[in-house]
Every structure is written in C-alpha cells, then in structure tokens.
Design a protein around this motif. Structure first.
Motif, PDB file in Angstrom:
ATOM      1  N   ARG A 173       1.501  -5.306  -4.885  1.00  0.00           N
ATOM      2  CA  ARG A 173       1.268  -5.345  -3.442  1.00  0.00           C
ATOM      3  C   ARG A 173       1.420  -3.946  -2.824  1.00  0.00           C
ATOM      4  O   ARG A 173       0.621  -3.521  -1.986  1.00  0.00           O
ATOM      5  CB  ARG A 173       2.241  -6.321  -2.771  1.00  0.00           C
ATOM      6  CG  ARG A 173       1.869  -6.679  -1.334  1.00  0.00           C
ATOM      7  CD  ARG A 173       3.013  -7.387  -0.646  1.00  0.00           C
ATOM      8  NE  ARG A 173       3.535  -8.507  -1.403  1.00  0.00           N
ATOM      9  CZ  ARG A 173       3.045  -9.742  -1.353  1.00  0.00           C
ATOM     10  NH1 ARG A 173       2.009  -9.999  -0.584  1.00  0.00           N
ATOM     11  NH2 ARG A 173       3.595 -10.713  -2.055  1.00  0.00           N
ATOM     12  N   LEU A 174       2.452  -3.210  -3.249  1.00  0.00           N
ATOM     13  CA  LEU A 174       2.677  -1.867  -2.716  1.00  0.00           C
ATOM     14  C   LEU A 174       1.524  -0.938  -3.082  1.00  0.00           C
ATOM     15  O   LEU A 174       1.029  -0.179  -2.242  1.00  0.00           O
ATOM     16  CB  LEU A 174       3.999  -1.308  -3.246  1.00  0.00           C
ATOM     17  CG  LEU A 174       4.358   0.113  -2.808  1.00  0.00           C
ATOM     18  CD1 LEU A 174       4.486   0.202  -1.286  1.00  0.00           C
ATOM     19  CD2 LEU A 174       5.648   0.566  -3.485  1.00  0.00           C
ATOM     20  N   LEU A 175       1.090  -0.991  -4.352  1.00  0.00           N
ATOM     21  CA  LEU A 175      -0.032  -0.146  -4.769  1.00  0.00           C
ATOM     22  C   LEU A 175      -1.302  -0.505  -4.000  1.00  0.00           C
ATOM     23  O   LEU A 175      -2.066   0.369  -3.590  1.00  0.00           O
ATOM     24  CB  LEU A 175      -0.280  -0.297  -6.271  1.00  0.00           C
ATOM     25  CG  LEU A 175       0.756   0.325  -7.208  1.00  0.00           C
ATOM     26  CD1 LEU A 175       0.432  -0.029  -8.650  1.00  0.00           C
ATOM     27  CD2 LEU A 175       0.814   1.837  -7.035  1.00  0.00           C
ATOM     28  N   GLN A 176      -1.514  -1.812  -3.805  1.00  0.00           N
ATOM     29  CA  GLN A 176      -2.741  -2.248  -3.136  1.00  0.00           C
ATOM     30  C   GLN A 176      -2.795  -1.773  -1.684  1.00  0.00           C
ATOM     31  O   GLN A 176      -3.880  -1.507  -1.149  1.00  0.00           O
ATOM     32  CB  GLN A 176      -2.849  -3.770  -3.198  1.00  0.00           C
ATOM     33  CG  GLN A 176      -4.198  -4.314  -2.763  1.00  0.00           C
ATOM     34  CD  GLN A 176      -5.320  -3.907  -3.697  1.00  0.00           C
ATOM     35  OE1 GLN A 176      -5.537  -4.526  -4.712  1.00  0.00           O
ATOM     36  NE2 GLN A 176      -6.048  -2.851  -3.357  1.00  0.00           N
ATOM     37  N   MET A 177      -1.655  -1.636  -1.051  1.00  0.00           N
ATOM     38  CA  MET A 177      -1.613  -1.153   0.335  1.00  0.00           C
ATOM     39  C   MET A 177      -2.187   0.252   0.463  1.00  0.00           C
ATOM     40  O   MET A 177      -2.646   0.650   1.541  1.00  0.00           O
ATOM     41  CB  MET A 177      -0.166  -1.162   0.853  1.00  0.00           C
ATOM     42  CG  MET A 177       0.411  -2.543   1.116  1.00  0.00           C
ATOM     43  SD  MET A 177       2.174  -2.450   1.524  1.00  0.00           S
ATOM     44  CE  MET A 177       2.123  -1.435   3.018  1.00  0.00           C
TER      45      MET A 177
END
Length: 325
Positions: A173-177
């Motif tokens: 989720r953090l990378l996708q942001m």
C-alpha cells in the motif's frame, strides 16, 4: 490448461495458471561457466513447460548469480518467435555479495533498480520485461524514489508491469501511494506445508495466531486490489510427492499419505493434488513450480483440471496443521 487474464498493460497475453520458476537454470550458484549441457537442460525444461501449456516464466537477477537469465536468453535466441508467445518476469533488489559500498544486502534504491533492469535485459537478450518484481522488502526503501524509477523504466519501454515479492499488504500500500503504475503481482511462499496464508485468517482471535508469521490481511488486500498472488515453493520441496521424509514432523508423513490416496482416487499425480489444493483458494493462487526436471514439470499437467471438494481441501489442511478445525 485454462488461462486467466492478468491485469497486464500494453498487451493481453493470457497467463497460464502455473508459472515455471527458473531458479535452477544455469547450474550451481558459483562462478563456473555456462556449458552447452546446461543450455540443453534449460531447453528441455522449457519444452516440458510449453507442452503442458505453461507460458509464464519467473526469473531473478540473482538466480545462479545471473546464469539463469543468460541460459534463458540463449533459449529465447534459439527458439524463433518464443519471446512474443510468453510472459517473462524477473526480480531485482538483492545484492548477493558485498562490494565497496557495503555488505550483502537488499537494495531498492532507484539507481540500483534501473541498473539491475539493464542487466536483466542484457542477459535475456530482450528489449522489455513483461513484469518486474521487487524481490524483498528493503528497510531503507524510499517509496517516492522507487516510484520514480519504475516510471522511468515504463516510459523507456523496458518494463511493462510491476509487482513485488515477499511483501505484506501495508508495504504494498505504501509503495502504491508513490507509484503511478499499479502493482499487479505479489509472490509469497505458500504450500501445503507453508500454510500461514490460511492460518493468518482462521486463527484470528485464537492462541495459534501468535505462532503465525504470515502478514495478516495480505490475502484479502491482494484480492481486493486485483493483485495476482503467486506461490513460490508450492510443491514443498517434494515432501508430499515422493521425497524421503524420514525425520520430518509427523504431520508431513500423514499428509503425504493422504495426498497419495487422493491422487490415486483421482487418477492423477501427487503433484497435481498438492497444486490443486493451493489453486482452490478463492484468491486464484498461481503456483511457481521450481523444478528443472522435465518429468517433474510434466507431473503438474493436470493440476488446473483437478477440482478438490471442500471435504478434501479441509482434510488436507487439517492433516498439515495437525489439528481439527
């Protein structure tokens, strides 16, 4: 073998439900040169995979220290038209040996990702990767830097799709942001022996949850976000399909006997049953089989056609974890 539509960008090759993992291509993890015998061995493995409908191949820049990609590149160059018929994914982000900059480590710095992809493409002799996976979570990862590197690779036409390996939902989720490109794959260790992906859900609010290391919520997150879950080590190193298992925990022996019984009743191989158990999960798990032996690859032929009953699935699960539900 039925095919599924991965959320691939730029082209629409349906992916086979089983992936051939090429970690063993190229021989030993040493500095020995690649022999013609090793290239022939790779050809035979690819031929067996194609024979049973596999069109998805998994590599990594570190596999046999780069030799796996060199061998696969030779195979591509010697089989006209193969590149356009298959999906190739590779991984980067692990530095195997120390150098002037530090020890063996994970490295998802933007510069290293871009340099790694150039090396991968050179060894494979191809202009693009269908999918690039970040191999392991890097504690020093800068998500924005990663996102910028992935955008550069996509804009240059070097990588068409991206994914991760061995990551939990919050890490993705953090990378996708910070990435314009969606992550479409997450590859994790899952098998009838490594059942943490099931335990993470069924042991919620129970004492057994303390013993499970599989990241809770990852299966559900990937399903919700249409991220293809891939299973590395799906055959559990042969523990349920004929490998000698003396000295293993009692559940292994009992489960191997159960797998053999169900396989005999179904008229298929034990490999087909072990993979079918994974593939029954609603997440549509894609096993990445890691054998280079043609007979072992061919033994997986019927996995996608075996539809285990709920009774059989839970019987195998209960046997593996050694307790009733």
């Amino acid at each position: 073998m039925s095919y599924r539509q991965l959320p691939l960008h730029d082209h629409q090759i349906p992916a086979s439900p089983i992936v051939l993992g090429c970690m063993r291509f190229g021989g030993d993890w040493d500095g020995a040169p690649i022999t013609e015998d090793l290239v022939v061995e790779g050809h035979q493995a690819v031929e067996a995979a194609l024979e049973i409908g596999i069109n998805h191949f998994d590599l990594a820049d570190i596999y046999t220290r780069g030799k796996a990609e060199h061998v696969f590149g030779r195979i591509l160059s010697e089989r006209n038209g193969l590149r356009e018929q298959i999906i190739i994914q590779s991984k980067c982000g692990i530095r195997l040996v120390g150098d002037d900059e530090g020890p063996q480590r994970y490295d998802t710095s933007g510069a290293h990702i871009i340099k790694s992809v150039d090396g991968i493409l050179s060894r494979l002799g191809t202009e693009y990767l269908d999918i690039l996976l970040l191999h392991r979570p890097d504690p020093l990862a800068h998500p924005q830097e990663i996102g910028e590197a992935l955008s550069k690779l996509h804009q240059a036409g070097k990588v068409r799709n991206f994914g991760v390996s061995n990551m939990g939902s919050e890490q993705i989720r953090l990378l996708q942001m910070h990435s314009r490109m969606p992550f479409i794959v997450n590859q994790l260790e899952m098998s009838l022996d490594k059942i943490g992906f099931v335990e993470a859900g069924v042991t919620v609010n129970r004492a057994q949850a303390k013993e499970n290391v599989f990241p809770y919520g990852t299966m559900e997150y990937c399903q919700a976000e249409r991220i293809q879950l891939q299973a590395w080590g799906p055959l559990a190193q042969g523990r349920f399909t004929g490998r000698a298992i003396e000295g293993q925990r009692p559940e292994i022996e009992a489960t191997a006997e159960l797998v053999a019984r169900i396989a005999k009743e179904r008229g298929v191989t034990s490999e087909a049953i072990v993979l079918a158990w994974l593939m029954k999960h609603p997440a549509g798990i894609q096993p990445v089989i890691g054998s280079i032996r043609p007979e072992r690859i061919l033994a997986c032929r019927d996995a996608a056609q075996v539809e285990l009953t709920r009774y059989e699935w839970y019987e195998l699960y209960s046997s593996s974890c050694g307790r009733r539900m």
